[in-house]
Design a protein around this motif. Structure first.
Motif, PDB file in Angstrom:
ATOM      1  N   ILE A 174      38.055  -1.659  39.809  1.00 46.95           N
ATOM      2  CA  ILE A 174      36.866  -2.010  40.582  1.00 46.95           C
ATOM      3  C   ILE A 174      36.289  -3.443  40.055  1.00 46.95           C
ATOM      4  O   ILE A 174      36.438  -3.579  38.799  1.00 46.95           O
ATOM      5  CB  ILE A 174      35.477  -1.015  40.260  1.00 46.95           C
ATOM      6  CG1 ILE A 174      35.984   0.211  40.674  1.00 46.95           C
ATOM      7  CG2 ILE A 174      34.269  -1.460  40.890  1.00 46.95           C
ATOM      8  CD1 ILE A 174      34.912   1.428  40.408  1.00 46.95           C
ATOM      9  N   TYR A 175      36.115  -4.294  41.124  1.00 43.77           N
ATOM     10  CA  TYR A 175      35.798  -5.600  40.948  1.00 43.77           C
ATOM     11  C   TYR A 175      34.211  -5.879  41.318  1.00 43.77           C
ATOM     12  O   TYR A 175      33.994  -5.061  42.101  1.00 43.77           O
ATOM     13  CB  TYR A 175      36.768  -6.688  41.442  1.00 43.77           C
ATOM     14  CG  TYR A 175      38.074  -6.495  41.223  1.00 43.77           C
ATOM     15  CD1 TYR A 175      38.763  -7.454  40.113  1.00 43.77           C
ATOM     16  CD2 TYR A 175      38.945  -5.631  41.581  1.00 43.77           C
ATOM     17  CE1 TYR A 175      40.075  -7.249  39.691  1.00 43.77           C
ATOM     18  CE2 TYR A 175      40.476  -5.674  41.061  1.00 43.77           C
ATOM     19  CZ  TYR A 175      40.876  -6.364  40.236  1.00 43.77           C
ATOM     20  OH  TYR A 175      42.041  -6.265  39.778  1.00 43.77           O
ATOM     21  N   ARG A 176      33.671  -6.804  40.677  1.00 39.61           N
ATOM     22  CA  ARG A 176      32.368  -7.135  41.059  1.00 39.61           C
ATOM     23  C   ARG A 176      32.364  -8.478  41.199  1.00 39.61           C
ATOM     24  O   ARG A 176      32.556  -9.449  40.307  1.00 39.61           O
ATOM     25  CB  ARG A 176      31.429  -6.473  39.792  1.00 39.61           C
ATOM     26  CG  ARG A 176      29.798  -7.025  40.213  1.00 39.61           C
ATOM     27  CD  ARG A 176      28.845  -6.477  39.066  1.00 39.61           C
ATOM     28  NE  ARG A 176      28.972  -7.130  37.847  1.00 39.61           N
ATOM     29  CZ  ARG A 176      28.397  -8.407  37.757  1.00 39.61           C
ATOM     30  NH1 ARG A 176      27.773  -8.818  38.887  1.00 39.61           N
ATOM     31  NH2 ARG A 176      28.485  -8.909  36.643  1.00 39.61           N
ATOM     32  N   PHE A 177      31.297  -8.998  42.247  1.00 35.69           N
ATOM     33  CA  PHE A 177      31.016 -10.526  42.554  1.00 35.69           C
ATOM     34  C   PHE A 177      29.505 -10.196  42.781  1.00 35.69           C
ATOM     35  O   PHE A 177      29.057  -9.336  43.809  1.00 35.69           O
ATOM     36  CB  PHE A 177      31.438 -11.037  43.600  1.00 35.69           C
ATOM     37  CG  PHE A 177      30.825 -12.429  43.613  1.00 35.69           C
ATOM     38  CD1 PHE A 177      31.133 -13.515  42.953  1.00 35.69           C
ATOM     39  CD2 PHE A 177      30.190 -12.842  44.799  1.00 35.69           C
ATOM     40  CE1 PHE A 177      30.437 -14.831  43.082  1.00 35.69           C
ATOM     41  CE2 PHE A 177      29.433 -13.874  44.893  1.00 35.69           C
ATOM     42  CZ  PHE A 177      29.546 -14.939  44.133  1.00 35.69           C
ATOM     43  N   SER A 178      28.614 -10.738  41.791  1.00 40.88           N
ATOM     44  CA  SER A 178      27.217 -10.702  42.227  1.00 40.88           C
ATOM     45  C   SER A 178      26.876  -9.114  42.270  1.00 40.88           C
ATOM     46  O   SER A 178      27.203  -8.231  41.492  1.00 40.88           O
ATOM     47  CB  SER A 178      26.641 -11.447  43.154  1.00 40.88           C
ATOM     48  OG  SER A 178      25.355 -11.242  43.545  1.00 40.88           O
ATOM     49  N   ASN A 179      26.188  -8.479  43.176  1.00 43.30           N
ATOM     50  CA  ASN A 179      26.127  -6.991  43.095  1.00 43.30           C
ATOM     51  C   ASN A 179      26.966  -6.306  44.298  1.00 43.30           C
ATOM     52  O   ASN A 179      26.779  -5.049  44.530  1.00 43.30           O
ATOM     53  CB  ASN A 179      24.662  -7.060  43.836  1.00 43.30           C
ATOM     54  CG  ASN A 179      24.369  -7.334  45.250  1.00 43.30           C
ATOM     55  OD1 ASN A 179      24.891  -8.222  45.703  1.00 43.30           O
ATOM     56  ND2 ASN A 179      23.704  -6.491  45.910  1.00 43.30           N
TER      57      ASN A 179
END
Length: 109
Positions: free
Chosen positions: A45-50
């Motif tokens: 799992i990757y995240r950018f901002s929300n």
């Protein structure tokens, strides 16, 4: 091996996002077992901002329908999913109650 890519949004709150990330550094052992038992061999799992982006690689035993049935009959998974809704929100275009939404591959090299 087959690969699936999915998207989901988090509630846009820095404290909740930090808590969500902390929880995912040490998920419940029953959740890890459930993921592995369903035929998922890799889950990142990757995240950018929300915005979250998940990559799953699965073996020949995996099916989304089988995973959904396994999850529906497992009270620990249900408890986890309810807990995660504190942090998650449906992405634009999701069906009511739908969390992770399958993404369509549009390019491959």
């Amino acid at each position: 091996m087959e690969r699936f890519c999915l998207a989901l949004d988090l509630v846009d709150d820095p404290a909740l996002i930090a808590e969500y990330e902390a929880i995912h550094k040490n998920i419940w052992p029953e959740i890890k077992k459930s993921i592995q038992d369903s035929g998922i061999t890799v889950m990142d799992i990757y995240r950018f901002s929300n915005r979250l982006f998940m990559i799953m690689e699965v073996d020949e035993t995996f099916s989304a329908e089988r995973k959904a049935a396994m999850d529906a009959s497992d009270p620990i998974v249900q408890k986890w999913e309810q807990y995660m809704w504190k942090f998650q929100q449906a992405i634009s275009g999701a069906q009511p109650g739908e969390k992770w939404v399958m993404m369509k591959q549009i390019f491959s090299l």
